[in-house]
Design a protein around this motif. Structure first.
Motif, short mmCIF file in Angstrom:
data_model
loop_
_atom_site.label_atom_id
_atom_site.label_comp_id
_atom_site.label_asym_id
_atom_site.label_seq_id
_atom_site.Cartn_x
_atom_site.Cartn_y
_atom_site.Cartn_z
N LYS A 62 0.85 -1.20 0.00
CA LYS A 62 0.00 0.00 0.00
C LYS A 62 0.88 1.24 0.00
CE LYS A 62 -3.49 2.46 2.74
NZ LYS A 62 -4.30 2.90 1.63
N LEU A 63 0.53 2.25 -0.79
CA LEU A 63 1.24 3.52 -0.81
C LEU A 63 0.97 4.23 0.51
CD1 LEU A 63 2.91 5.68 -2.32
CD2 LEU A 63 0.74 6.57 -3.18
N LEU A 64 2.03 4.53 1.26
CA LEU A 64 1.89 5.18 2.56
C LEU A 64 2.24 6.66 2.52
CD1 LEU A 64 3.53 2.40 4.75
CD2 LEU A 64 1.09 2.80 4.37
N ALA A 65 3.18 7.05 1.68
CA ALA A 65 3.59 8.45 1.64
C ALA A 65 4.36 8.73 0.35
CB ALA A 65 4.48 8.77 2.84
N LYS A 66 4.44 10.01 0.01
CA LYS A 66 5.26 10.49 -1.09
C LYS A 66 6.07 11.66 -0.58
CE LYS A 66 2.54 9.31 -5.15
NZ LYS A 66 1.88 9.86 -6.34
N GLY A 67 7.30 11.76 -1.00
CA GLY A 67 8.14 12.89 -0.60
C GLY A 67 9.54 12.42 -0.26
N THR A 68 10.29 13.28 0.37
CA THR A 68 11.63 12.93 0.82
C THR A 68 11.56 12.64 2.32
OG1 THR A 68 12.15 15.24 1.16
CG2 THR A 68 12.81 14.29 -0.94
N VAL A 69 12.37 11.67 2.74
CA VAL A 69 12.30 11.21 4.12
C VAL A 69 13.62 11.47 4.83
CG1 VAL A 69 12.02 9.19 5.59
CG2 VAL A 69 10.67 9.39 3.52
N LYS A 70 13.54 12.13 5.96
CA LYS A 70 14.70 12.26 6.85
C LYS A 70 14.57 11.18 7.92
CE LYS A 70 17.28 15.53 9.60
NZ LYS A 70 17.38 16.89 10.07
N ALA A 71 13.41 11.10 8.53
CA ALA A 71 13.09 10.04 9.49
C ALA A 71 11.57 9.89 9.51
CB ALA A 71 13.61 10.39 10.87
N LEU A 72 11.10 8.64 9.49
CA LEU A 72 9.67 8.39 9.45
C LEU A 72 9.36 7.09 10.17
CD1 LEU A 72 6.82 9.15 8.21
CD2 LEU A 72 7.47 7.66 6.32
N GLU A 73 8.38 7.13 11.05
CA GLU A 73 7.84 5.93 11.69
C GLU A 73 6.35 5.95 11.39
OE1 GLU A 73 8.83 5.80 15.84
OE2 GLU A 73 10.98 5.84 15.43
N ILE A 74 5.86 4.89 10.74
CA ILE A 74 4.47 4.87 10.32
C ILE A 74 3.93 3.45 10.43
CG2 ILE A 74 5.02 4.54 7.87
CD1 ILE A 74 2.71 6.48 7.23
N LYS A 75 2.63 3.35 10.75
CA LYS A 75 1.95 2.06 10.82
C LYS A 75 0.99 1.98 9.65
CE LYS A 75 -0.56 -0.85 14.08
NZ LYS A 75 -1.12 -0.91 15.44
N CYS A 76 1.10 0.91 8.89
CA CYS A 76 0.24 0.74 7.72
C CYS A 76 -1.21 0.56 8.19
CB CYS A 76 0.68 -0.48 6.92
SG CYS A 76 -0.38 -0.82 5.50
N PRO A 77 -2.13 1.38 7.68
CA PRO A 77 -3.53 1.27 8.11
C PRO A 77 -4.21 -0.01 7.58
CG PRO A 77 -3.31 2.96 6.44
CD PRO A 77 -1.93 2.50 6.77
N ARG A 78 -3.66 -0.59 6.54
CA ARG A 78 -4.28 -1.78 5.95
C ARG A 78 -3.87 -3.06 6.70
NH1 ARG A 78 -3.04 -2.88 -0.15
NH2 ARG A 78 -4.45 -1.13 -0.46
N CYS A 79 -2.55 -3.31 6.84
CA CYS A 79 -2.10 -4.57 7.41
C CYS A 79 -1.48 -4.43 8.81
CB CYS A 79 -1.11 -5.27 6.48
SG CYS A 79 0.47 -4.40 6.34
N LYS A 80 -1.40 -3.21 9.32
CA LYS A 80 -0.90 -2.90 10.67
C LYS A 80 0.61 -3.15 10.84
CE LYS A 80 -5.20 -2.22 11.80
NZ LYS A 80 -5.81 -1.18 11.02
N THR A 81 1.36 -3.25 9.74
CA THR A 81 2.82 -3.40 9.82
C THR A 81 3.42 -2.06 10.20
OG1 THR A 81 2.82 -5.09 8.12
CG2 THR A 81 4.91 -3.97 8.49
N PHE A 82 4.37 -2.09 11.16
CA PHE A 82 5.04 -0.88 11.60
C PHE A 82 6.31 -0.70 10.77
CE2 PHE A 82 7.53 1.70 14.64
CZ PHE A 82 6.60 2.69 14.86
N LEU A 83 6.47 0.48 10.19
CA LEU A 83 7.58 0.75 9.28
C LEU A 83 8.42 1.90 9.84
CD1 LEU A 83 8.76 0.15 6.42
CD2 LEU A 83 7.25 1.93 5.57
#
Length: 67
Positions: free
Chosen positions: A11-32
């Motif tokens: 699933k597409l979670l974000a677009k852009g440049t990343v310095k630091a990102l912690e995100i939980k996928c709303p579909r499968c609940k995987t923590f990235l």
């Protein structure tokens, strides 16, 4: 611009440049957790070399007189 997808469900979670990102996928609940790769340190300019005469002594005068 970079696209960030969940590694599990793609699933597409974000677009852009990343310095630091912690995100939980709303579909499968995987923590990235993403962090930007560290770029190699930039080379800082070095001090100019001290000028030395043929006898190995400094060719420049000191900035002050010794008393």
């Amino acid at each position: 611009m970079e696209s960030i997808h969940c590694p599990s469900c793609k699933k597409l979670l974000a677009k852009g440049t990343v310095k630091a990102l912690e995100i939980k996928c709303p579909r499968c609940k995987t923590f990235l957790v993403l962090r930007a790769k560290q770029s190699p340190p930039t080379e800082r300019p070095r001090a100019s070399p001290l000028k030395v005469d043929v006898h190995g002594k400094s060719a420049e005068k000191p900035p002050f007189k010794d008393l």
